[in-house]
Design an enzyme around this catalytic site. Structure first.
Site: not given
Ligand code: 0CG
Ligand code: SF4
Length: 326
Positions: A30, A59, A92, A114, A144, A241, A243
């Site tokens: 993403c 992750h 996170h 992010c 997070e 992870s 997600n």
């Molecule tokens: O999905 P989570 O929040 O565990 O994180 P991952 O590092 O897998 O993916 C996106 C981010 C930050």
């Molecule tokens: Fe990617 Fe996490 Fe940001 Fe969503 S919140 S765009 S999964 S890094």
């Protein structure tokens, strides 16, 4: 929905049993993950190795190992960072105390949180300033969640994980509540929890839907679009992870057996035996190279054909922090 035939190898030619791979799109990286990795790479370019990273930047072990090879050192706590080294905070997000402490120590720090997580952090502050108690929907212990709860003094937010938690809530001021959510939750489970919260506390303040990010909801929708056609599904991603684990749950709920694999070496071919259509997707922290690795490994045992089903095309990208942007 776009349906693309990528490659077909006739079973007879290879002498292998046929297997159709149904590949979900969007999948994998993403915009937040792209940005976070880029921040570490640019920090190494700018400051030279080593650059410390607090927590896995995203992750995914492959991503972490690749950055390690470029000069990143991963630690869990700020205490492990020497005084003269730059440090990057993971995608996170971190509790407020972390950048505060880094500044106090005079460290050079960069924040790879992010922007969609930072948005929830700012929202938490705003709602708290309005005097509201915040119910935060998320999974206990996830970085997070620790980061978002750590935006406010202890007691300003209550974590809600399940429907049972909603039923057990006994807020001091039920008319002065707000809710926020982790960005990587199950869209369906969260809708149920939000509905239950609204039923119990009709005046609760919250985002229009929830705070689940575009990447999380798009990847879940892409899985939903193919899972009913698949006999089984592989999700490329790590057990920590959030997600990615949600994608396994979505596939299972749609009636497909599903498993998480980090690398091709983890594929259990006994588990695939008898499968005619195998779904494949990848979590937001899993690079496409690992999807290709998995497909290549499957192709050593089956005459595969690949079909990619695209439910939406993503165009999101996030700016780099000041000082690192070109
Ligand atoms: O999905 P989570 O929040 O565990 O994180 P991952 O590092 O897998 O993916 C996106 C981010 C930050
Ligand atoms: Fe990617 Fe996490 Fe940001 Fe969503 S919140 S765009 S999964 S890094």
């Amino acid at each position: 929905m776009v349906d693309v035939q990528i490659e077909t190898r006739p079973p007879a030619e290879a002498g292998l049993p046929p297997l159709e791979l149904l590949i979900a799109a969007p999948r994998g990286f993403c915009a937040g993950v792209d940005r976070a990795i880029r921040i570490v790479e640019l920090a190494i370019e700018k400051f030279g190795a080593p650059v410390y990273v607090r927590h896995e930047i995203v992750h995914n072990k492959y991503v972490v190992d690749t950055l390690k090879a470029q000069g990143a050192i991963f630690v869990e706590e700020l205490d492990e960072v020497p005084d003269d080294a730059p440090v990057v905070f993971s995608a996170h997000g971190v509790p407020k105390a972390v950048p505060n402490k880094a500044t106090e120590r005079g460290l050079t720090w960069l924040d790879a949180t992010c922007p969609l997580v930072s948005k929830v952090h700012r929202q938490a502050e705003r709602l708290s300033e309005q005097g509201r108690h915040i119910l935060f929907i998320g999974h206990a212990g996830h970085p997070e969640v620790i980061g978002t709860l750590g935006q406010l003094p202890e007691g300003a937010m209550t974590l809600v994980e399940t429907m049972e938690d909603v039923a057990a809530l006994a807020p001091a001021d039920p008319d002065n509540l707000a809710f926020l959510t982790q960005t990587t939750l199950s869209v369906d489970d969260t809708a149920d929890i939000v509905e239950a919260l609204k039923a119990r506390f009709p005046s609760i303040h919250g985002p229009r839907g929830e705070d689940i990010c575009y990447a999380t909801s798009n990847r879940q929708a892409a899985v939903k679009a193919i899972a009913h056609e698949c006999d089984a599904m592989l999700v490329i991603g790590a057990p920590n992870s959030s997600n990615s684990v949600r994608l396994v749950e979505v596939a299972e709920r749609e009636g497909a057996r599903a498993r998480l694999v980090q690398r091709a070496e983890e594929i259990d071919f006994d588990w695939i035996e008898g499968v005619k259509i195998l779904g494949i997707t990848a979590g937001a922290s899993a690079p496409e190279v690992l999807v290709r690795e998995v497909v290549a490994k499957i192709a050593t045992r089956y005459a595969i054909s690949e079909r990619e089903i695209t439910t939406t095309v993503e165009k999101m990208s996030f700016k780099l922090p000041h000082g690192l942007a070109a």
